[in-house]
Write a protein that holds these residues in place. Structure first.
Motif, mmCIF file in Angstrom:
data_model
loop_
_atom_site.group_PDB
_atom_site.id
_atom_site.type_symbol
_atom_site.label_atom_id
_atom_site.label_comp_id
_atom_site.label_asym_id
_atom_site.label_seq_id
_atom_site.Cartn_x
_atom_site.Cartn_y
_atom_site.Cartn_z
ATOM 1 N N LEU B 266 0.836 -1.203 0.000
ATOM 2 C CA LEU B 266 0.000 0.000 0.000
ATOM 3 C C LEU B 266 0.868 1.249 0.000
ATOM 4 O O LEU B 266 0.622 2.192 -0.756
ATOM 5 C CB LEU B 266 -0.921 -0.001 1.211
ATOM 6 C CG LEU B 266 -1.794 1.245 1.337
ATOM 7 C CD1 LEU B 266 -2.970 1.144 0.398
ATOM 8 C CD2 LEU B 266 -2.261 1.473 2.746
ATOM 9 N N LEU B 267 1.927 1.218 0.849
ATOM 10 C CA LEU B 267 2.805 2.389 0.906
ATOM 11 C C LEU B 267 3.465 2.617 -0.447
ATOM 12 O O LEU B 267 3.588 3.759 -0.908
ATOM 13 C CB LEU B 267 3.860 2.208 1.989
ATOM 14 C CG LEU B 267 3.328 2.266 3.428
ATOM 15 C CD1 LEU B 267 4.467 2.232 4.408
ATOM 16 C CD2 LEU B 267 2.488 3.507 3.626
ATOM 17 N N LEU B 268 3.867 1.517 -1.107
ATOM 18 C CA LEU B 268 4.474 1.655 -2.438
ATOM 19 C C LEU B 268 3.481 2.264 -3.424
ATOM 20 O O LEU B 268 3.799 3.197 -4.173
ATOM 21 C CB LEU B 268 4.935 0.289 -2.951
ATOM 22 C CG LEU B 268 6.226 -0.245 -2.345
ATOM 23 C CD1 LEU B 268 6.549 -1.610 -2.921
ATOM 24 C CD2 LEU B 268 7.367 0.720 -2.637
ATOM 25 N N LYS B 269 2.251 1.721 -3.392
ATOM 26 C CA LYS B 269 1.230 2.207 -4.335
ATOM 27 C C LYS B 269 0.915 3.680 -4.093
ATOM 28 O O LYS B 269 0.853 4.486 -5.031
ATOM 29 C CB LYS B 269 -0.050 1.371 -4.196
ATOM 30 C CG LYS B 269 -0.008 0.075 -4.974
ATOM 31 C CD LYS B 269 -1.380 -0.570 -5.016
ATOM 32 C CE LYS B 269 -1.645 -1.399 -3.800
ATOM 33 N NZ LYS B 269 -2.849 -2.229 -3.889
ATOM 34 N N VAL B 270 0.736 4.012 -2.803
ATOM 35 C CA VAL B 270 0.396 5.400 -2.482
ATOM 36 C C VAL B 270 1.563 6.319 -2.834
ATOM 37 O O VAL B 270 1.370 7.421 -3.363
ATOM 38 C CB VAL B 270 0.003 5.516 -0.989
ATOM 39 C CG1 VAL B 270 -0.123 6.949 -0.575
ATOM 40 C CG2 VAL B 270 -1.300 4.799 -0.752
ATOM 41 N N GLY B 271 2.803 5.828 -2.579
ATOM 42 C CA GLY B 271 3.970 6.630 -2.948
ATOM 43 C C GLY B 271 4.015 6.895 -4.443
ATOM 44 O O GLY B 271 4.273 8.019 -4.889
ATOM 45 N N ALA B 272 3.707 5.849 -5.235
ATOM 46 C CA ALA B 272 3.699 6.014 -6.690
ATOM 47 C C ALA B 272 2.603 6.982 -7.105
ATOM 48 O O ALA B 272 2.793 7.819 -8.005
ATOM 49 C CB ALA B 272 3.500 4.659 -7.359
ATOM 50 N N SER B 273 1.431 6.890 -6.431
ATOM 51 C CA SER B 273 0.349 7.814 -6.784
ATOM 52 C C SER B 273 0.744 9.253 -6.448
ATOM 53 O O SER B 273 0.303 10.194 -7.112
ATOM 54 C CB SER B 273 -0.936 7.424 -6.068
ATOM 55 O OG SER B 273 -0.790 7.636 -4.687
ATOM 56 N N GLY B 274 1.617 9.402 -5.438
ATOM 57 C CA GLY B 274 2.132 10.733 -5.133
ATOM 58 C C GLY B 274 2.918 11.304 -6.301
ATOM 59 O O GLY B 274 2.823 12.498 -6.608
#
Lengths: 221, 314
Positions: B266-274
């Motif tokens: 999730l952190l990776l996905k949210v970071g990428a969405s950032g």
């Protein structure tokens, strides 16, 4: 590629054709409009090639290549040259009430879905569901011709309508006979040339391509 | 309901509270890089919050209970929404209690009270901010609901956990309706979280403020709570997008190990969405307020086209 995947790709492309139609409906800048038109042509060409492959109708490859060369490269190029020659490069068209236009467009999509639902029931082709999208594209092109004031954008609307018809032919009957398609392609090309000549005449007579100017009969009042 | 599920629920809420400022720091850092400025530390938002918490609250004389109550309510609703959105696992004990429509309602409650609080003090800017925020909301909410209805139609449920599970099983991957709903969701996220084409989160110019104008009168811990809630809302929208459209990685059982992996993913996905968010923000300029109808109108168009293409093409 099996039928199921082909049908999915086909419906995906249909969705994006509809999206480009909406994009053209609300796009104010003339250059972006031409780019959108070229994208729509590209989507149509890919779609035709895929339908040709799945249905193993090899003449569809020819019409796909024809679409690619004509609608993606040649017509946008001609329009581009026209814009440069007529010096309307930076012109931004004033469009009234874009959200309203979008809502009318949506209503047209729903209308064509209702109109085409019984027709699609009769068909057994994998592409039958895209028929409604094709009709909607035609109607949105028509709406664009009605709402625009600028002659060049009206022509782009006209060409978008033709795109819709072509799409309808591909999805309803796996394409028209090759002779007809060649004829239509030639017609579109000739039409583009004639439009170009007309633009020059309108431009020299009225100093503008705004068709509202033509409503006046008197010279310089 | 097992013990593990309750632990996961608590972990998820803790994650939301703890990581949201970090995400904002990450977005600010990326933005600085994109504009070749030197960056503040990744943990600067924590320091800001800490500073605000240690300051005194200054209340206007005629502030009513609404003004004092709103920060806690906003903070609470965001946490409640965070308990419903599947971030770590789809087996959340609170998940059956609220679906996506309730989620939109929770955001609406928070916005309603913030707008009231903006008008409560009686300053001009507060009222202006409230009226602008409500205008944006009135355009964004139908589009949001339409996009959510499209996703619900495809997955045949309005429960977020169920949607994530159906998406997970891969029956609904290559569908034009989902693509449209996704584009609409991105546009709405920009509007709802007050990012650049709609609102400028770092503005100090009163005339361009939307969200900031409403909370101009807040100070101390009240301001800290509201800012923190805003950060969590941004994180939550990213997590919601992940749960609705790319749920791969979310645990479908209540095992803690799977939950941990889901958290990392999730952190990776949210970071990428950032990264995507920063690209959008750097590429666009803030829109004039009256052009927002076009922006949010196109979000509504996308969502409705998604719904129509569900009926026409699928």
């Amino acid at each position: 590629m099996d039928l199921q995947t082909a049908a999915q790709i086909n419906s995906f492309l249909a969705a994006f054709v509809l999206l480009t139609a909406f994009g053209m409906l609300v796009q104010k800048r003339i250059y972006s409009l031409i780019h959108l038109f070229a994208w729509q042509g590209l989507l149509l060409s890919i779609n035709t090639a895929i339908v040709g492959y799945v249905a193993s109708k090899h003449h569809l490859y020819i019409s796909s290549i024809l679409t690619l060369s004509l609608k993606v490269f040649l017509l946008p190029y001609i329009l581009h040259v026209l814009i440069v020659r007529l010096r309307i490069r930076r012109e931004v068209e004033t469009l009234v009430n874009i959200p309203m236009l979008m809502l009318i467009g949506l209503a047209l999509v729903i209308f064509s879905y209702h109109l085409m639902a019984p027709v699609s029931e009769l068909s057994k082709l994998i592409t039958r569901s895209t028929l409604a999208v094709a009709l909607a594209t035609v109607m949105i092109g028509l709406l664009m011709m009605i709402t625009r004031k600028h002659a060049v954008t009206q022509i782009i609307g006209f060409l978008a309508m033709e795109n819709g018809l072509f799409f309808a032919a591909t999805s309803a009957t796996y394409g028209m006979p090759l002779v007809v398609e060649l004829g239509v392609a030639l017609d579109v090309l000739i039409a583009a040339f004639i439009f170009g000549i007309f633009f020059f005449h309108i431009h020299t007579t009225f100093d503008s391509l705004d068709v509202d100017q033509m409503a006046r009969l008197k010279e310089g009042d | 309901m097992t013990v593990n599920q309750i632990v996961m629920e608590c972990l998820q809420i803790a994650l939301l509270i703890a990581v949201a400022p970090l995400f904002v720091g990450w977005v600010r850092m990326l933005k600085c890089w994109a504009q070749s400025r030197s960056t503040a530390s990744l943990f600067q938002p924590y320091r800001d919050l800490l500073k605000l918490f240690s300051k005194d609250v200054i209340l206007a004389e005629n502030a009513s209970w609404i003004f004092r109550f709103t920060p806690y309510l906003v903070f609470g609703t965001v946490i409640l929404s965070g308990a419903v959105v599947p971030m770590l696992t789809t087996k959340l004990p609170l998940s059956p209690s609220a679906d996506v429509i309730v989620l939109v309602g929770l955001f609406a409650i928070a916005r309603f009270f913030t707008a009231l609080a903006g008008m409560d003090i009686g300053t001009a800017f507060g009222g202006m901010g409230s009226s602008r925020e409500m205008m944006v909301a009135s355009l964004a909410e139908p589009a949001m609901l339409m996009a959510i209805f499209t996703v619900s139609l495809v997955n045949q449920s309005t429960s977020l956990s169920h949607i994530a599970e159906v998406m997970y099983s891969g029956h609904a991957v290559l569908k034009p309706s989902l693509a449209f709903a996704f584009i609409a969701f991105i546009l709405i996220t920009l509007a709802e979280t007050g990012r650049i084409p709609v609102d400028n989160p770092s503005t100090h110019l009163e005339l361009t403020m939307l969200h900031e104008a409403m909370i101009l009168e807040y100070s101390g811990r009240h301001l800290a709570l509201i800012e923190w809630a805003g950060m969590m809302k941004l994180f939550l929208f990213m997590a919601l997008g992940s749960a609705l459209f790319v749920p791969w990685g979310i645990a479908r059982s209540d095992s803690l190990l799977m939950g941990l992996m889901a958290g990392v993913l999730l952190l990776l996905k949210v970071g990428a969405s950032g990264v995507v968010l920063v690209l959008i923000e750097t590429g666009l300029a803030k829109m004039r307020l009256f052009r927002l109808t076009e922006f949010l109108g196109s979000a509504f168009l996308m969502a409705t086209l998604g719904m129509l293409s569900f009926f026409i093409l699928e």
